[in-house]
Scaffold this motif. Sequence first.
Motif, PDB file in Angstrom:
ATOM      1  N   GLN A  44       0.807  -1.213   0.000  1.00  0.00           N
ATOM      2  CA  GLN A  44       0.000   0.000   0.000  1.00  0.00           C
ATOM      3  C   GLN A  44       0.845   1.270   0.000  1.00  0.00           C
ATOM      4  OE1 GLN A  44      -2.367  -0.879   3.471  1.00  0.00           O
ATOM      5  NE2 GLN A  44      -4.111  -1.564   2.243  1.00  0.00           N
ATOM      6  N   SER A  45       2.098   1.162   0.491  1.00  0.00           N
ATOM      7  CA  SER A  45       2.968   2.336   0.531  1.00  0.00           C
ATOM      8  C   SER A  45       3.739   2.519  -0.767  1.00  0.00           C
ATOM      9  CB  SER A  45       3.954   2.228   1.699  1.00  0.00           C
ATOM     10  OG  SER A  45       4.834   1.131   1.509  1.00  0.00           O
ATOM     11  N   GLY A  46       3.459   1.675  -1.751  1.00  0.00           N
ATOM     12  CA  GLY A  46       4.047   1.880  -3.061  1.00  0.00           C
ATOM     13  C   GLY A  46       5.031   0.830  -3.493  1.00  0.00           C
ATOM     14  N   ARG A  47       5.411  -0.086  -2.609  1.00  0.00           N
ATOM     15  CA  ARG A  47       6.337  -1.136  -3.011  1.00  0.00           C
ATOM     16  C   ARG A  47       5.580  -2.200  -3.800  1.00  0.00           C
ATOM     17  NH1 ARG A  47       8.477  -0.160   2.353  1.00  0.00           N
ATOM     18  NH2 ARG A  47      10.578   0.692   2.188  1.00  0.00           N
ATOM     19  N   ASP A  48       6.298  -2.845  -4.703  1.00  0.00           N
ATOM     20  CA  ASP A  48       5.691  -3.848  -5.570  1.00  0.00           C
ATOM     21  C   ASP A  48       5.652  -5.185  -4.853  1.00  0.00           C
ATOM     22  OD1 ASP A  48       4.886  -5.586  -7.515  1.00  0.00           O
ATOM     23  OD2 ASP A  48       6.107  -4.705  -9.086  1.00  0.00           O
ATOM     24  N   LEU A  49       4.462  -5.637  -4.478  1.00  0.00           N
ATOM     25  CA  LEU A  49       4.327  -6.898  -3.758  1.00  0.00           C
ATOM     26  C   LEU A  49       4.777  -8.071  -4.614  1.00  0.00           C
ATOM     27  CD1 LEU A  49       3.409  -8.192  -1.143  1.00  0.00           C
ATOM     28  CD2 LEU A  49       1.105  -8.364  -2.075  1.00  0.00           C
ATOM     29  N   THR A  50       4.611  -7.970  -5.923  1.00  0.00           N
ATOM     30  CA  THR A  50       5.067  -9.040  -6.804  1.00  0.00           C
ATOM     31  C   THR A  50       6.575  -9.231  -6.676  1.00  0.00           C
ATOM     32  OG1 THR A  50       3.287  -8.569  -8.377  1.00  0.00           O
ATOM     33  CG2 THR A  50       5.168  -9.839  -9.198  1.00  0.00           C
ATOM     34  N   ASP A  51       7.311  -8.118  -6.609  1.00  0.00           N
ATOM     35  CA  ASP A  51       8.757  -8.210  -6.445  1.00  0.00           C
ATOM     36  C   ASP A  51       9.119  -8.828  -5.106  1.00  0.00           C
ATOM     37  OD1 ASP A  51       9.456  -7.198  -8.898  1.00  0.00           O
ATOM     38  OD2 ASP A  51       9.526  -5.125  -8.212  1.00  0.00           O
ATOM     39  N   LEU A  52       8.401  -8.434  -4.044  1.00  0.00           N
ATOM     40  CA  LEU A  52       8.679  -8.981  -2.726  1.00  0.00           C
ATOM     41  C   LEU A  52       8.436 -10.491  -2.704  1.00  0.00           C
ATOM     42  CD1 LEU A  52       7.103  -6.245  -0.419  1.00  0.00           C
ATOM     43  CD2 LEU A  52       9.533  -6.779  -0.641  1.00  0.00           C
ATOM     44  N   LEU A  53       7.366 -10.925  -3.320  1.00  0.00           N
ATOM     45  CA  LEU A  53       7.073 -12.355  -3.357  1.00  0.00           C
ATOM     46  C   LEU A  53       8.053 -13.084  -4.262  1.00  0.00           C
ATOM     47  CD1 LEU A  53       3.175 -12.359  -3.478  1.00  0.00           C
ATOM     48  CD2 LEU A  53       4.675 -12.678  -1.520  1.00  0.00           C
ATOM     49  N   GLY A  54       8.557 -12.397  -5.293  1.00  0.00           N
ATOM     50  CA  GLY A  54       9.586 -13.005  -6.127  1.00  0.00           C
ATOM     51  C   GLY A  54      10.850 -13.276  -5.345  1.00  0.00           C
ATOM     52  N   LEU A  55      11.214 -12.352  -4.448  1.00  0.00           N
ATOM     53  CA  LEU A  55      12.370 -12.575  -3.587  1.00  0.00           C
ATOM     54  C   LEU A  55      12.116 -13.764  -2.671  1.00  0.00           C
ATOM     55  CD1 LEU A  55      15.077 -11.781  -2.332  1.00  0.00           C
ATOM     56  CD2 LEU A  55      13.846 -10.133  -0.896  1.00  0.00           C
ATOM     57  N   GLU A  56      10.904 -13.845  -2.130  1.00  0.00           N
ATOM     58  CA  GLU A  56      10.561 -14.975  -1.256  1.00  0.00           C
ATOM     59  C   GLU A  56      10.670 -16.296  -1.999  1.00  0.00           C
ATOM     60  OE1 GLU A  56       7.574 -17.905   0.320  1.00  0.00           O
ATOM     61  OE2 GLU A  56       7.536 -16.788  -1.545  1.00  0.00           O
ATOM     62  N   GLN A  57      10.268 -16.317  -3.271  1.00  0.00           N
ATOM     63  CA  GLN A  57      10.343 -17.547  -4.050  1.00  0.00           C
ATOM     64  C   GLN A  57      11.788 -17.959  -4.294  1.00  0.00           C
ATOM     65  OE1 GLN A  57       7.880 -16.421  -7.430  1.00  0.00           O
ATOM     66  NE2 GLN A  57       6.292 -17.823  -6.755  1.00  0.00           N
ATOM     67  N   LYS A  71      22.187 -11.412   8.175  1.00  0.00           N
ATOM     68  CA  LYS A  71      23.065 -10.322   8.591  1.00  0.00           C
ATOM     69  C   LYS A  71      23.635  -9.537   7.415  1.00  0.00           C
ATOM     70  CE  LYS A  71      27.007  -9.307  11.613  1.00  0.00           C
ATOM     71  NZ  LYS A  71      26.240  -8.294  12.365  1.00  0.00           N
ATOM     72  N   HIS A  72      23.939 -10.248   6.309  1.00  0.00           N
ATOM     73  CA  HIS A  72      24.683  -9.592   5.240  1.00  0.00           C
ATOM     74  C   HIS A  72      23.956  -9.535   3.892  1.00  0.00           C
ATOM     75  CE1 HIS A  72      28.220  -9.385   7.795  1.00  0.00           C
ATOM     76  NE2 HIS A  72      28.068 -10.670   8.078  1.00  0.00           N
ATOM     77  N   VAL A  73      23.144 -10.531   3.571  1.00  0.00           N
ATOM     78  CA  VAL A  73      22.492 -10.555   2.262  1.00  0.00           C
ATOM     79  C   VAL A  73      21.140  -9.856   2.301  1.00  0.00           C
ATOM     80  CG1 VAL A  73      21.640 -12.032   0.397  1.00  0.00           C
ATOM     81  CG2 VAL A  73      23.688 -12.695   1.687  1.00  0.00           C
ATOM     82  N   ALA A  74      20.329 -10.211   3.276  1.00  0.00           N
ATOM     83  CA  ALA A  74      19.005  -9.596   3.447  1.00  0.00           C
ATOM     84  C   ALA A  74      18.860  -9.182   4.905  1.00  0.00           C
ATOM     85  CB  ALA A  74      17.905 -10.569   3.040  1.00  0.00           C
ATOM     86  N   PRO A  75      19.547  -8.103   5.308  1.00  0.00           N
ATOM     87  CA  PRO A  75      19.578  -7.707   6.730  1.00  0.00           C
ATOM     88  C   PRO A  75      18.230  -7.175   7.211  1.00  0.00           C
ATOM     89  CG  PRO A  75      20.675  -6.059   5.377  1.00  0.00           C
ATOM     90  CD  PRO A  75      20.317  -7.191   4.452  1.00  0.00           C
ATOM     91  N   GLU A  86      18.176  -6.996  -7.624  1.00  0.00           N
ATOM     92  CA  GLU A  86      19.566  -7.282  -7.261  1.00  0.00           C
ATOM     93  C   GLU A  86      19.621  -8.205  -6.050  1.00  0.00           C
ATOM     94  OE1 GLU A  86      23.639  -5.075  -5.697  1.00  0.00           O
ATOM     95  OE2 GLU A  86      21.871  -3.886  -6.206  1.00  0.00           O
ATOM     96  N   LEU A  87      18.741  -7.966  -5.068  1.00  0.00           N
ATOM     97  CA  LEU A  87      18.725  -8.797  -3.873  1.00  0.00           C
ATOM     98  C   LEU A  87      18.342 -10.230  -4.213  1.00  0.00           C
ATOM     99  CD1 LEU A  87      19.173  -8.621  -0.839  1.00  0.00           C
ATOM    100  CD2 LEU A  87      16.763  -8.010  -0.563  1.00  0.00           C
ATOM    101  N   ALA A  88      17.373 -10.403  -5.101  1.00  0.00           N
ATOM    102  CA  ALA A  88      16.965 -11.741  -5.519  1.00  0.00           C
ATOM    103  C   ALA A  88      18.096 -12.448  -6.260  1.00  0.00           C
ATOM    104  CB  ALA A  88      15.721 -11.668  -6.397  1.00  0.00           C
ATOM    105  N   GLU A  89      18.848 -11.686  -7.090  1.00  0.00           N
ATOM    106  CA  GLU A  89      19.957 -12.283  -7.829  1.00  0.00           C
ATOM    107  C   GLU A  89      21.064 -12.728  -6.884  1.00  0.00           C
ATOM    108  OE1 GLU A  89      23.644 -12.736  -9.893  1.00  0.00           O
ATOM    109  OE2 GLU A  89      23.242 -11.049  -8.555  1.00  0.00           O
TER     110      GLU A  89
END
Length: 249
Positions: free
Chosen positions: A73-86, A182-186, A201-204
Amino acid sequence: MAEYRVDELARAAGTTVGNVRVYQDRDLLPAPVRRGRAAFYSEAHLARLRLIRSLLERGYTFAQIRELITAWQSGRDLTDLLGLEQVLTAPWSDEPPTRMSLAELAIELGEPIAPETIKRAVALGVFERDGDDVVVRSPRLLHTCRELLAAGVPMPVILHLAGEVQRHTDELAALFLRMVDKHVAPTDSPEWPPGAEQIPELAERAGRLRPLAQATVAAFLARSMSRSLSDWVAERLGPLLKRQYPKGS
């Protein structure tokens, strides 16, 4: 735009009226529009409800779902967030499971399979029961078991070894996860959750963890086995060689 009463909404989403009430109480689902004493839900409510159910099925808690929805709701793309989770939760094994009957499993292993053996293997996650069949989740482990049996290692010893290896690999996985946290997804960073432009980049980077983790463990295991086998040869075979081939003979 379609409108739904609460029972119609629940039915369309494949859930129950009680769950709809719970999601509203947890601030996951917006309140319906009221006209008089009647409450009406929209297509947006249905889409949100389906999203909530999908996230719950994937293991998210209510608190985590609330954070994701807030980020969306604050403007971030939920699809991208779920892509990182996948990327982070995709299976680390490309082995296709193998289904076989208990009789076929006994032939594969070369000996009858006791019920306790199946029970222990299921507890370890090596097998899954499906009616009268078993689903072998890792054919590689099945091959290893067959070779150890052929070498004379009893099944109870193999199962004990499997449990010990599982315990140590769980510890290794936790070690790598602490490194990720700690270092990749703090996640304790003020910059978490990341913005939409940072997600690819984080997903990669996260996707590179699989071969790195596996290569690291394989390299250290190879070194440990070399050292241990050298020590074993010196301790067990050394005295035998000295007796058979004494100095000066």
